[in-house]
Enzyme design. Structure first.
Site, PDB file in Angstrom:
ATOM      1  N   ASP A  66     -15.406  -0.829  10.224  1.00  0.00           N
ATOM      2  CA  ASP A  66     -14.027  -0.685   9.746  1.00  0.00           C
ATOM      3  C   ASP A  66     -13.281   0.302  10.642  1.00  0.00           C
ATOM      4  O   ASP A  66     -12.169   0.027  11.104  1.00  0.00           O
ATOM      5  CB  ASP A  66     -14.048  -0.185   8.291  1.00  0.00           C
ATOM      6  N   TYR A 111     -19.688  -0.142   1.282  1.00  0.00           N
ATOM      7  CA  TYR A 111     -18.821  -1.099   0.592  1.00  0.00           C
ATOM      8  C   TYR A 111     -19.518  -1.784  -0.578  1.00  0.00           C
ATOM      9  O   TYR A 111     -18.867  -2.441  -1.380  1.00  0.00           O
ATOM     10  CB  TYR A 111     -18.312  -2.160   1.577  1.00  0.00           C
TER      11      TYR A 111
HETATM   12  C1  IPM Z   1     -10.150  -4.017   6.717  1.00  0.00           C
HETATM   13  C2  IPM Z   1      -9.454  -3.205   5.672  1.00  0.00           C
HETATM   14  C3  IPM Z   1     -10.264  -3.277   4.390  1.00  0.00           C
HETATM   15  C4  IPM Z   1     -11.621  -2.664   4.673  1.00  0.00           C
HETATM   16  C5  IPM Z   1      -9.601  -2.593   3.173  1.00  0.00           C
HETATM   17  C6  IPM Z   1      -8.201  -3.089   2.941  1.00  0.00           C
HETATM   18  C7  IPM Z   1     -10.429  -2.729   1.932  1.00  0.00           C
HETATM   19  O1  IPM Z   1      -9.259  -1.890   6.090  1.00  0.00           O
HETATM   20  O2  IPM Z   1     -10.267  -5.228   6.546  1.00  0.00           O
HETATM   21  O3  IPM Z   1     -10.563  -3.442   7.727  1.00  0.00           O
HETATM   22  O4  IPM Z   1     -11.801  -1.449   4.558  1.00  0.00           O
HETATM   23  O5  IPM Z   1     -12.519  -3.440   5.024  1.00  0.00           O
HETATM   24 MN    MN Z   2      -9.952  -1.525   8.092  1.00  0.00          MN
END
Ligand code: IPM
Ligand code: MN
Length: 355
Positions: free
Chosen positions: A247, A138
């Protein structure tokens, strides 16, 4: 003096505003009961704002949020906006700028809620995932070369820092101690393939563990963890992991706890302003129909009160949610509750006011 909290409210896109409205209704009832006050500051962020202005999140808005005690978010994301723009521009930017380095996601099956896992109940499904929230894939490191040509190269690097990993692991140990259940912390990684990233994670984990002799430790590869979360969810108390793995496994967690509509999460900076949200996204196909489940948003409000130092209010919300899940709702899916979104909020408020 009465406790007063400034809350930044971002209703956001799709069904976000509908579930946030219910969460706020519940918070209002709790604040009356527990004698604290909430000053709400609304921020119009998301697809509509972006389409009208070309802006996702301005520095000015960000600064106003820094001055609040917490942020309450509905959902961000819209099928009419290309993927990544709102997610990166709003949600991920908030995570990075406010250094919300913990993503705390309880996976708890409440009595009366159906899980797709055969033979498992609330006794077996009750753990917490501590997801690192600012690093890994990320971090956005990498790029594309020779885009659109046969020689195209795409690189997306995962960044882990000792500081980032250690603060996340420390938080997880503390959370495990505070939960005071099995007192077991599981590190979820992939030491057999991602030998750099998880070398750092594993060494840090083992070092920090020395400061927590009362906590048992365990290690599981992420792929095996997906299997055990379904087969033996009772093995887990607190799981700590890096961003991308967190995630993925928390969507699986949401399913085993009764669906995305009841799952909540906190994006936490233990030293600063934190943000709370239901895990279910903007659910465009249910927008405006008053059918979406608001319980994820209501449980996000519960997490917010815990972090604000209002544990009594948090307990009141959880008790009311448990009552309504056990006695009133027919199901947890959108349109399957036997009640509308606002009626579910009303049921929870009524229980809070009369108990
Ligand atoms: C989460 C969501 C987010 C992520 C997206 C919307 C960027 O899936 O909060 O888990 O990947 O962290
Ligand atoms: Mn997510």
């Amino acid at each position: 003096m009465q406790r007063e909290y400034d809350i930044a409210v971002i209703p956001g896109d799709g069904t976000g505003p509908e579930v946030v409205a219910e969460g706020l209704k519940v918070l209002e009832a709790v604040s009356d009961k527990c004698n604290f006050k909430l000053a709400l500051h609304y921020f119009n962020l998301g697809a509509e704002h972006y389409k009208n202005t070309g802006e996702t999140l301005s520095d000015g808005v960000l600064d106003s949020m820094r001055g609040c005690h917490a942020i309450y978010l509905g959902a961000i994301g819209d099928p009419e906006v290309p993927p990544g723009i709102l997610e990166k521009g709003v949600l991920l930017r908030l995570r990075f700028e406010l250094d919300l380095y913990i993503n705390l996601r309880p996976v708890k099956l409440y009595p009366g809620v159906e899980t797709p896992i055969k033979d498992k109940g609330p006794e077996e499904i009750d753990f917490v995932v501590v997801r690192e929230n600012t690093e890994g894939l990320y971090a956005g490191a990498g790029g594309i070369m020779r885009r659109g040509t046969p020689h195209e190269v795409a690189v997306q690097e995962s960044i882990s820092t000792r500081m980032g990993v250690e603060r996340c692991i420390r938080y997880a140990f503390e959370a495990c101690r505070h939960r005071n259940r099995a007192k077991k912390l599981t590190l979820c990684g992939k030491t057999n393939v991602l030998t750099y990233t998880f070398d750092l994670w594993e060494r840090t984990f083992n070092e920090v563990a020395e400061d927590f002799p009362d906590i048992k430790t365990d290690y599981v590869h992420v792929d095996a963890l997906c299997m055990w979360m379904v087969k033996n969810p009772e093995w887990f108390d607190v799981i700590v992991t890096e961003n991308m793995f967190g995630d993925i496994i928390t969507d699986l967690g949401a399913m085993i706890q009764g669906g995305i509509g009841v799952a909540a999460g906190g994006n936490i900076n233990p030293e600063g302003v934190s943000m709370f949200e239901p895990i279910g996204g903007s659910a465009p196909k249910y927008t405006g129909q008053n059918v979406i489940n608001p319980i994820g948003a209501i449980l996000a409000a519960k997490l917010m009160l815990e972090t604000l130092g209002e544990p009594e209010g948090a307990q009141i919300i959880e008790k009311a949610v448990m009552k309504v899940l056990r006695e009133d709702l027919k199901g947890t899916g959108a349109g399957k509750m036997g009640y509308s979104t606002s009626e579910v909020g009303d049921l929870i408020v009524k229980f809070i006011e009369t108990s």
